[in-house]
Motif scaffolding. Structure first.
Motif, mmCIF file in Angstrom:
data_model
loop_
_atom_site.group_PDB
_atom_site.id
_atom_site.type_symbol
_atom_site.label_atom_id
_atom_site.label_comp_id
_atom_site.label_asym_id
_atom_site.label_seq_id
_atom_site.Cartn_x
_atom_site.Cartn_y
_atom_site.Cartn_z
ATOM 1 N N GLU A 15 5.884 -3.139 7.164
ATOM 2 C CA GLU A 15 6.896 -4.189 7.144
ATOM 3 C C GLU A 15 6.477 -5.274 6.146
ATOM 4 O O GLU A 15 5.399 -5.862 6.272
ATOM 5 N N ASN A 16 7.334 -5.496 5.151
ATOM 6 C CA ASN A 16 7.165 -6.606 4.221
ATOM 7 C C ASN A 16 5.781 -6.607 3.564
ATOM 8 O O ASN A 16 5.052 -7.604 3.594
ATOM 9 N N CYS A 17 5.418 -5.487 2.955
ATOM 10 C CA CYS A 17 4.111 -5.358 2.292
ATOM 11 C C CYS A 17 4.283 -5.076 0.798
ATOM 12 O O CYS A 17 5.268 -4.459 0.373
ATOM 13 N N ILE A 18 3.322 -5.517 0.027
ATOM 14 C CA ILE A 18 3.251 -5.225 -1.400
ATOM 15 C C ILE A 18 2.010 -4.366 -1.640
ATOM 16 O O ILE A 18 0.905 -4.723 -1.198
ATOM 17 N N PHE A 19 2.192 -3.247 -2.339
ATOM 18 C CA PHE A 19 1.082 -2.341 -2.608
ATOM 19 C C PHE A 19 0.792 -2.275 -4.101
ATOM 20 O O PHE A 19 1.697 -2.327 -4.933
ATOM 21 N N GLN A 20 -0.494 -2.138 -4.421
ATOM 22 C CA GLN A 20 -0.916 -1.835 -5.791
ATOM 23 C C GLN A 20 -1.910 -0.678 -5.721
ATOM 24 O O GLN A 20 -3.021 -0.835 -5.227
ATOM 25 N N GLY A 21 -1.495 0.495 -6.182
ATOM 26 C CA GLY A 21 -2.338 1.677 -6.068
ATOM 27 C C GLY A 21 -3.557 1.659 -6.975
ATOM 28 O O GLY A 21 -3.632 0.862 -7.916
#
Length: 306
Positions: A227-233
């Protein structure tokens, strides 16, 4: 059993053996390591046959091999150290043994500080001497924990004496073979490898393994809630996790049943059933199994609970 890219190091060893068609595997454990048997099992999920061999006293690598003599018999065998992660395919080691018709082969790697390793001196396609952490090394080629031996190694192990630290050293057994005229060949890897023996090396291995297997992807396990997350792989999230109001990545590996809420995390490992909540920033850290961290308002470095 420490996870690298969400997989125990030992499983990488098993997979490397299986790629060479080696399906009969013995794992030497001490009586306090039953968790390995529980986690790895009898080999069914790997399509292999795994047998556990008990080493009741920890007296070195050669002593561990000696416990496996009945299991190995007269067959040539590959020996891997279970806490070493080696990206190089084992076919190069096996090819060296076959091509040079030797009684054994060792995988070597060039290192910047050979004084910290077992070091091999080579001549042509043979190893001519081994030194353990020499003050004045004869080369920069370190022994990194992958070997192939014929059964003559057992005679060598029975002939050597304990080292000053009370252990039967594998380097002493190999040197005994060479002194008796047996040929030990080698292969040199320039690929990545790591002995997962310290937190910094564990962290480094996690990052290069994630880059190799995940690239820039974000992988989410089954039944994980986001929920409401920002990811950077690269990011690897296990199963049954809860991720809310968080910035995650790059190089974050999270095992099963973890919770991350209200904060930012990168370059870190979360072991299973750990929780971090209402935190400002976590970086270059390991959060241990079942650890609980809440309300942190500064960076955390190497927070470890195993």
């Amino acid at each position: 059993m420490l996870p690298v890219a969400n997989k125990p190091v030992l499983e990488y060893c098993i997979e490397n053996l299986l790629r060479q068609g080696i399906e009969e595997i013995g794992i030497v454990i001490n009586p306090g390591q039953e968790v390995i048997r529980q986690k790895i099992g009898n080999g069914e999920r790997f399509k292999a046959r795994i047998q556990y061999i008990i080493q009741r006293e920890q007296k070195g690598i050669s002593h561990a091999i000696k416990q496996a003599q009945e299991f190995i018999g007269n067959h040539p065998f590959v020996l891997l150290l279970g806490d070493n992660l080696i990206a190089e395919d084992l076919k190069t080691l096996i090819s060296s043994y076959r091509k040079d018709q030797s009684e054994g082969a060792i995988m070597l790697a060039p290192v910047e500080k050979p004084q910290d390793f077992g070091v091999a001196e080579i001549k042509g396609n043979e190893i001519v001497s081994l030194q353990e952490k020499p003050m004045q090394p004869k080369s920069n080629l370190a022994v990194i924990g992958a070997y192939l031996f014929e059964s003559i190694i057992f005679k060598a192990i029975h002939e050597i004496s304990p080292s000053p630290r009370g252990e039967y050293e594998i380097t002493d057994a190999i040197q005994w073979l060479m002194n008796q005229g047996y040929k030990i060949s080698y292969t040199i890897t320039h690929d990545l490898y790591s002995d997962i023996g310290t937190v910094p090396r564990w962290m480094d291995a996690n990052q290069w393994m994630m880059k190799k297997h995940v690239g820039e992807q974000v992988i989410l396990g089954r039944e994980t809630v986001v929920e409401n997350c920002i990811f950077q792989g690269p990011v690897m999230i296990g199963e049954n996790c809860i991720l809310k109001n968080a910035e995650i990545g790059p190089f974050v590996a999270v095992e099963n049943d973890c919770t991350i809420e209200n904060g930012k995390i990168d370059m870190s490992i979360l072991l299973e059933k750990s929780t971090i909540s209402q935190f400002h920033s976590i970086s270059n850290s390991i959060i241990g199994r079942e650890a609980y961290l809440k309300g942190w308002h500064g960076p955390v470095f190497n927070h470890l609970k195993l």
